[in-house]
Design a protein around this motif. Sequence first.
Motif, PDB file in Angstrom:
ATOM      1  N   ILE A  44      -6.452  -2.904   2.280  1.00 53.57           N
ATOM      2  CA  ILE A  44      -5.365  -2.283   3.769  1.00 53.57           C
ATOM      3  C   ILE A  44      -5.171  -3.776   4.271  1.00 53.57           C
TER       4      ILE A  44
ATOM      5  N   SER B 221     -12.715   0.267   7.341  1.00 55.05           N
ATOM      6  CA  SER B 221     -13.012   1.262   6.925  1.00 55.05           C
ATOM      7  C   SER B 221     -13.295   1.826   5.564  1.00 55.05           C
ATOM      8  N   ARG B 222     -12.614   0.654   4.858  1.00 58.14           N
ATOM      9  CA  ARG B 222     -13.469   0.632   3.564  1.00 58.14           C
ATOM     10  C   ARG B 222     -14.479   0.734   2.868  1.00 58.14           C
TER      11      ARG B 222
ATOM     12  N   THR C  44       0.634  -1.205  -0.360  1.00 54.08           N
ATOM     13  CA  THR C  44      -0.151   0.070  -0.026  1.00 54.08           C
ATOM     14  C   THR C  44       0.724   1.077  -0.190  1.00 54.08           C
TER      15      THR C  44
ATOM     16  N   PRO D  18     -16.457  -4.714   1.163  1.00 56.45           N
ATOM     17  CA  PRO D  18     -15.794  -3.721   2.172  1.00 56.45           C
ATOM     18  C   PRO D  18     -15.240  -3.637   2.868  1.00 56.45           C
ATOM     19  N   TYR D  19     -14.334  -3.602   3.817  1.00 52.07           N
ATOM     20  CA  TYR D  19     -13.717  -3.603   4.370  1.00 52.07           C
ATOM     21  C   TYR D  19     -13.086  -2.350   5.244  1.00 52.07           C
TER      22      TYR D  19
ATOM     23  N   PRO E 242      -8.797   1.072  -2.055  1.00 50.03           N
ATOM     24  CA  PRO E 242      -7.529   1.089  -1.489  1.00 50.03           C
ATOM     25  C   PRO E 242      -7.137  -0.225  -1.120  1.00 50.03           C
TER      26      PRO E 242
ATOM     27  N   ASN F 231     -17.333  -0.293  -3.249  1.00 48.76           N
ATOM     28  CA  ASN F 231     -17.559   0.605  -4.370  1.00 48.76           C
ATOM     29  C   ASN F 231     -17.227   0.239  -5.643  1.00 48.76           C
TER      30      ASN F 231
END
Length: 358
Positions: free
Chosen positions: A132, A234-235, A120, A231-232, A130, A238
């Motif tokens: 994680i 805090s992401r 990252t 989703p993962y 992004p 999308n």
Amino acid sequence: MLFKNTQNINKIYIKLICLIILIVSTLTIVLTNTSYAKAVKETINDYNLEFNTENLDFLDDYLDNNNVFLTYSLKENNVILMQNENMRINPASITKIVPCILAIKNLDLNESVQILESDTVLPKDYIKVPLIPGEYMTVNELLHFALIPSCNDASKALARLLNDNNSTYEEKVKKLFEELNMQDTNFTNSYGFADPNHYTTANDLAKLTRYVLNDDIFLSIISKKHVNVPPYASRPANILNTTNKYLLDGPFKNADIFGVKTGYNNLSKYCFISAKSVIVRNSPDKIICIVANLNNEDDRYYLSNKLYLYTEHLLENKINTSLKWNSFIPKKPNIEHYAAYLIVILLAVFIFKPRNNN
């Protein structure tokens, strides 16, 4: 005496026959060359007429010492149009083709792998999923993130996974370049960082593109419009769109053009590899188009469209030769031409050699 006269008459007949063959052979060569020259001339005229209606002045803007382009026919196995094809360029995100095709060839696409912190770490403003650190992604998901929305963290993760007990990622890259005879290419990173020592040429990229277009998995991925991000932590969930405007709704959408990879950084400026499925003389073909060193994003598509149109026109008119822009390089004579030349020379020597009076 009669026998000698008969011999002389026979020699005259033989020479007359040879003279006729000489004339026919010479005319064949001349007419063949004339037809070729005529075809070239007609193609240039048609091109000028056709592109004047498409704003020829716009195309002329690219004919300078910096812009790079190349078109290549898979069926003809030949470069068709080229400018600065051997100029070293930074490939930017086109770089991602390499870790992706190596991952397809060497890794289990369904394997779930853990993302590390090192994956990252990227320069500011570089595109990310992004990813994680600590989350798990399949190799297949990473491939989609790297090739469709051009995520740099996904490309870095794939390169890391290609390090194994047999060889490093760098060693695999070097071996691939050797196999494809990419002699003027040097990669120092896996995602397209703007490093002056990270370079390639349009000629070498054509070799790489020809190779990857033979892989069905690669083809399937680059033909997709978007990819879902799960989703993962805090992401949030999308959807990331492709960077290829040929696949998206808008002025450049074209169902016949697919992939391959876009790129941009401050060294490469805007660059792009695309490919188009065409029918030439009732036979399917694929044309590879490479453009680089362009100042504006949309120019990648404007220029590619012009190059596709002209390349198809050349192929349709059976002018299958490598062409410098606005100058034609005749194709090397084939074996039939050499045979015709040889026949003409031998017959000329036989017919016109000095007579021996002894």
